[in-house]
Design an enzyme around this catalytic site. Structure first.
Site, mmCIF file in Angstrom:
data_model
loop_
_atom_site.group_PDB
_atom_site.id
_atom_site.type_symbol
_atom_site.label_atom_id
_atom_site.label_comp_id
_atom_site.label_asym_id
_atom_site.label_seq_id
_atom_site.Cartn_x
_atom_site.Cartn_y
_atom_site.Cartn_z
ATOM 1 N N TYR A 13 -57.359 -29.579 10.206
ATOM 2 C CA TYR A 13 -56.557 -28.710 11.325
ATOM 3 C C TYR A 13 -55.785 -28.170 9.876
ATOM 4 C CZ TYR A 13 -52.782 -28.486 14.362
ATOM 5 O OH TYR A 13 -51.156 -27.845 14.244
ATOM 6 N N ASP A 33 -64.841 -31.011 1.019
ATOM 7 C CA ASP A 33 -64.916 -31.372 2.569
ATOM 8 C C ASP A 33 -66.017 -31.664 3.096
ATOM 9 O OD1 ASP A 33 -64.972 -31.952 5.645
ATOM 10 O OD2 ASP A 33 -62.722 -30.250 5.260
ATOM 11 N N SER A 126 -46.994 -39.051 5.655
ATOM 12 C CA SER A 126 -46.311 -38.952 7.608
ATOM 13 C C SER A 126 -45.416 -39.416 6.798
ATOM 14 C CB SER A 126 -47.670 -39.068 7.870
ATOM 15 O OG SER A 126 -47.410 -40.058 8.883
ATOM 16 N N TYR A 150 -53.657 -46.935 9.625
ATOM 17 C CA TYR A 150 -53.361 -46.106 8.925
ATOM 18 C C TYR A 150 -51.963 -45.644 8.494
ATOM 19 C CZ TYR A 150 -52.507 -40.790 9.359
ATOM 20 O OH TYR A 150 -51.171 -39.545 8.996
ATOM 21 N N LYS A 154 -51.244 -44.892 4.444
ATOM 22 C CA LYS A 154 -50.530 -43.817 3.531
ATOM 23 C C LYS A 154 -49.394 -44.587 2.530
ATOM 24 C CE LYS A 154 -52.585 -40.473 5.194
ATOM 25 N NZ LYS A 154 -53.014 -38.971 4.112
ATOM 26 N N LEU A 201 -50.746 -35.298 21.255
ATOM 27 C CA LEU A 201 -49.700 -35.007 22.531
ATOM 28 C C LEU A 201 -50.489 -33.099 22.500
ATOM 29 C CD1 LEU A 201 -48.090 -34.485 24.996
ATOM 30 C CD2 LEU A 201 -46.196 -34.078 23.417
ATOM 31 N N GLY A 295 -47.443 -49.377 20.962
ATOM 32 C CA GLY A 295 -46.959 -48.610 19.590
ATOM 33 C C GLY A 295 -45.826 -48.247 18.895
HETATM 34 P P1 NAD Z 1 -58.269 -33.378 10.124
HETATM 35 O O1 NAD Z 1 -59.241 -34.816 9.791
HETATM 36 O O2 NAD Z 1 -58.167 -32.058 10.488
HETATM 37 O O3 NAD Z 1 -58.528 -33.258 7.969
HETATM 38 C C1 NAD Z 1 -59.039 -33.585 7.407
HETATM 39 C C2 NAD Z 1 -60.594 -32.991 6.669
HETATM 40 O O4 NAD Z 1 -60.932 -34.059 6.245
HETATM 41 C C3 NAD Z 1 -61.454 -33.222 7.820
HETATM 42 O O5 NAD Z 1 -62.097 -31.600 7.383
HETATM 43 C C4 NAD Z 1 -62.520 -33.795 7.249
HETATM 44 O O6 NAD Z 1 -63.704 -33.164 7.610
HETATM 45 C C5 NAD Z 1 -62.344 -33.676 6.080
HETATM 46 N N1 NAD Z 1 -62.760 -35.437 5.546
HETATM 47 C C6 NAD Z 1 -61.859 -36.414 6.040
HETATM 48 N N2 NAD Z 1 -63.654 -37.822 5.156
HETATM 49 C C7 NAD Z 1 -63.027 -37.215 4.161
HETATM 50 C C8 NAD Z 1 -64.307 -37.455 2.910
HETATM 51 N N3 NAD Z 1 -64.501 -39.086 2.553
HETATM 52 N N4 NAD Z 1 -64.376 -36.572 2.015
HETATM 53 C C9 NAD Z 1 -64.368 -35.062 1.783
HETATM 54 N N5 NAD Z 1 -63.566 -34.831 2.771
HETATM 55 C C10 NAD Z 1 -63.542 -35.810 4.194
HETATM 56 O O7 NAD Z 1 -56.689 -34.230 10.030
HETATM 57 P P2 NAD Z 1 -55.643 -32.774 9.450
HETATM 58 O O8 NAD Z 1 -54.542 -33.243 10.880
HETATM 59 O O9 NAD Z 1 -55.491 -31.641 8.526
HETATM 60 O O10 NAD Z 1 -54.801 -33.898 8.546
HETATM 61 C C11 NAD Z 1 -54.980 -33.913 6.859
HETATM 62 C C12 NAD Z 1 -53.971 -35.218 6.460
HETATM 63 O O11 NAD Z 1 -52.991 -35.120 6.492
HETATM 64 C C13 NAD Z 1 -54.869 -35.990 6.261
HETATM 65 O O12 NAD Z 1 -54.548 -37.036 5.121
HETATM 66 C C14 NAD Z 1 -53.928 -37.075 7.393
HETATM 67 O O13 NAD Z 1 -53.903 -37.849 7.323
HETATM 68 C C15 NAD Z 1 -52.523 -36.076 7.268
HETATM 69 N N6 NAD Z 1 -51.593 -36.243 8.449
HETATM 70 C C16 NAD Z 1 -52.009 -35.863 9.223
HETATM 71 C C17 NAD Z 1 -50.816 -35.962 10.498
HETATM 72 C C18 NAD Z 1 -51.574 -35.047 11.518
HETATM 73 O O14 NAD Z 1 -50.855 -35.863 12.773
HETATM 74 N N7 NAD Z 1 -52.150 -34.095 12.097
HETATM 75 C C19 NAD Z 1 -49.763 -35.987 10.554
HETATM 76 C C20 NAD Z 1 -49.190 -36.258 9.219
HETATM 77 C C21 NAD Z 1 -50.216 -36.248 8.137
HETATM 78 C C1 WQD Z 2 -46.238 -37.405 20.989
HETATM 79 C C2 WQD Z 2 -45.450 -37.891 22.019
HETATM 80 C C3 WQD Z 2 -46.269 -40.130 23.684
HETATM 81 C C4 WQD Z 2 -50.880 -38.718 23.874
HETATM 82 C C5 WQD Z 2 -49.049 -39.348 15.356
HETATM 83 C C6 WQD Z 2 -49.540 -40.740 14.242
HETATM 84 C C7 WQD Z 2 -48.402 -40.510 13.357
HETATM 85 C C8 WQD Z 2 -48.752 -38.315 12.655
HETATM 86 C C9 WQD Z 2 -49.148 -37.549 13.816
HETATM 87 C C10 WQD Z 2 -51.136 -38.787 10.695
HETATM 88 C C11 WQD Z 2 -45.213 -39.089 21.904
HETATM 89 C C12 WQD Z 2 -46.540 -38.915 23.502
HETATM 90 C C13 WQD Z 2 -48.801 -38.116 23.858
HETATM 91 C C14 WQD Z 2 -50.133 -38.198 25.424
HETATM 92 C C15 WQD Z 2 -48.363 -38.287 25.800
HETATM 93 N N1 WQD Z 2 -50.086 -39.198 12.343
HETATM 94 N N2 WQD Z 2 -47.852 -38.463 24.454
HETATM 95 N N3 WQD Z 2 -48.826 -38.304 26.668
HETATM 96 O O1 WQD Z 2 -47.518 -40.965 18.265
HETATM 97 O O2 WQD Z 2 -45.487 -38.959 17.328
HETATM 98 O O3 WQD Z 2 -47.751 -39.247 16.268
HETATM 99 O O4 WQD Z 2 -49.723 -38.253 15.427
HETATM 100 O O5 WQD Z 2 -49.493 -39.032 10.337
HETATM 101 O O6 WQD Z 2 -49.428 -41.596 12.324
HETATM 102 O O7 WQD Z 2 -48.636 -41.820 14.664
HETATM 103 O O8 WQD Z 2 -47.908 -38.439 18.002
HETATM 104 O O9 WQD Z 2 -48.723 -36.506 19.515
HETATM 105 O O10 WQD Z 2 -49.739 -38.718 19.962
HETATM 106 O O11 WQD Z 2 -47.181 -38.160 20.415
HETATM 107 O O12 WQD Z 2 -46.974 -38.891 26.584
HETATM 108 O O13 WQD Z 2 -51.960 -37.886 25.800
HETATM 109 O O14 WQD Z 2 -46.622 -37.643 23.615
HETATM 110 O O15 WQD Z 2 -45.805 -40.826 23.687
HETATM 111 O O16 WQD Z 2 -44.039 -39.430 22.882
HETATM 112 P P1 WQD Z 2 -47.075 -39.239 17.609
HETATM 113 P P2 WQD Z 2 -48.982 -38.349 19.605
#
Ligand code: NAD
Ligand code: WQD
Length: 339
Positions: A13, A33, A126, A150, A154, A201, A295
């Site tokens: 993503y 990937d 994160s 998780y 991080k 969400l 949580g």
């Molecule tokens: P995503 O799952 O869409 O992207 C991760 C990608 O890594 C995927 O394309 C997956 O196929 C690939 N992948 C997973 N394991 C692998 C492996 N062992 N070797 C090679 N490729 C691998 O997730 P995203 O939302 O795009 O998140 C990207 C990064 O950002 C992650 O490190 C995630 O922890 C971090 N992050 C995401 C969020 C969020 O809410 N989406 C928030 C904070 C941090």
């Molecule tokens: C947002 C708000 C829920 C789903 C998580 C990870 C965080 C980061 C981002 C990677 C909250 C509410 C959600 C639903 C709802 N990831 N909610 N109904 O929990 O802030 O963060 O994703 O690093 O580490 O913890 O994001 O989108 O899950 O929730 O009411 O079906 O929406 O309670 O208030 P969150 P979220």
């Protein structure tokens, strides 16, 4: 001048949007990937957006031999590391898998970088690395902690980079703490694409909007927030992607690392998100109040000032833009199931 960048998790993503931002900034980018959480057609879609062929190494960050081969085949200047597992609930059920991918994967990558003489890395951290706090907004010097495996991975990643940075002045790390990424690319060709029922969400609301799920479950409406529902700092994924290009530019220009929040500095509630999405898709979306999720915190948002000072980064896109681009993506995607 452009640099040669390895983009792990570049089919995911945030990674796919960052691919576009890096190519637009003039870089030559290779995606690594394993497609464990990405569709096979993402590279073809990136080619449609950028107008250029997309270089992909289908490999796993846990495969050291593959990493060595890839670093030998390309002469990279820097790495942007997204590849990780990211489902908070699942991480508590499967700690070994999460620790292996997120922590051992980072170690393997750092080893391959050192062996190849590549010392600049942008790391996906994160807001989840912040300890629970009463003080808002969260600034980068706020205490860290973790509430899930998780989150621990991080935090461990940040701490590993701190140790490594100390060992050799050539290392420079951009640690980016994302708040809540949302939205999709303006073309509607890439976006967030969860395989099962979404945990987060925005993708959940998107599936309600497109008719794949009946109603949003609002996890608690008795929090101490203006409307009782949880408040988060949602940031447009296209803004977030631009933040990575700026982080890389700063690493390359200064040779010095940084740790910054990528957020907007303001929070929206679950009900505000639902209302904004309803405007974007043109109908009132059904919801039901459900119990609080284990949580979850009531409200948090980030202080965006250090990212502006260090990187010149400021989020430009608003909530309506997050919802309309998400809707543009999901409504096009609805008739094309994974496979
Ligand atoms: P995503 O799952 O869409 O992207 C991760 C990608 O890594 C995927 O394309 C997956 O196929 C690939 N992948 C997973 N394991 C692998 C492996 N062992 N070797 C090679 N490729 C691998 O997730 P995203 O939302 O795009 O998140 C990207 C990064 O950002 C992650 O490190 C995630 O922890 C971090 N992050 C995401 C969020 C969020 O809410 N989406 C928030 C904070 C941090
Ligand atoms: C947002 C708000 C829920 C789903 C998580 C990870 C965080 C980061 C981002 C990677 C909250 C509410 C959600 C639903 C709802 N990831 N909610 N109904 O929990 O802030 O963060 O994703 O690093 O580490 O913890 O994001 O989108 O899950 O929730 O009411 O079906 O929406 O309670 O208030 P969150 P979220």
């Amino acid at each position: 001048m452009g640099s040669r960048i390895l983009l792990t998790g570049g089919a995911g993503y945030i990674g796919s949007h960052t691919y576009v931002a890096l190519v637009e900034a003039g870089h030559e980018v290779v995606i690594l990937d394993n497609f464990s959480n990405a569709r096979d057609d993402v590279p073809a879609r990136l080619e449609m957006i950028t107008g250029h062929p997309v270089a992909v190494e289908r490999a796993d960050v846990l495969d050291k031999a593959a990493l060595a081969r890839i670093f030998a085949a390309h002469r990279f200047d820097a790495v942007v590391h997204f590849a990780a597992l990211k489902a908070v609930g699942e991480s508590v059920q499967k700690p070994l898998e999460y620790i292996e991918t997120n922590v051992a994967g980072l170690l393997n990558l750092l080893g391959a970088m050192r062996d190849a003489g590549v010392f600049r890395l942008v790391f996906s951290s994160s807001a989840t690395v912040y300890a629970e706090s009463e003080v808002m907004p969260l600034a980068e010097d706020a205490p860290r902690g973790y509430a899930s495996t998780y989150a621990w991975t991080k935090l461990a990643g940040e701490q590993i980079l701190e140790q490594v940075a100390r060992s050799d002045a050539r290392w420079a790390f951009g640690v980016l703490r994302y708040f809540n990424p949302a939205g999709a690319h303006d073309t509607g060709l890439i976006g967030e694409d969860p395989q099962d029922i979404p945990n987060n969400l925005m993708p959940y609301i998107a599936k309600v909007a497109v008719g794949e799920l009946p109603a949003l479950n609002v996890f608690g409406n008795d929090y101490p927030t203006p409307d009782g529902t949880g408040v988060r700092d949602y940031i447009h994924v296209v803004d977030l992607a631009r933040g990575h290009a700026l982080s890389l530019a700063a690493l390359i220009a200064t040779g010095r690392g940084h740790v910054v929040n990528l957020g907007t500095g303001r929070g929206y509630s679950v009900m505000e998100m639902l209302a904004a999405y309803s405007r974007a898709c043109g109908r009132d979306l059904p919801h039901a109040v459900a119990p609080r999720r284990d949580g979850d915190l009531a409200a948090y948002w980030g202080d965006p000032r250090l990212a502006e000072a260090e990187l010149g980064f400021r989020a430009a896109r608003d909530l309506d833009d997050m919802c309309s681009t998400s809707w543009g993506w999901i409504s096009r995607r609805a008739n094309a199931p994974r496979g």
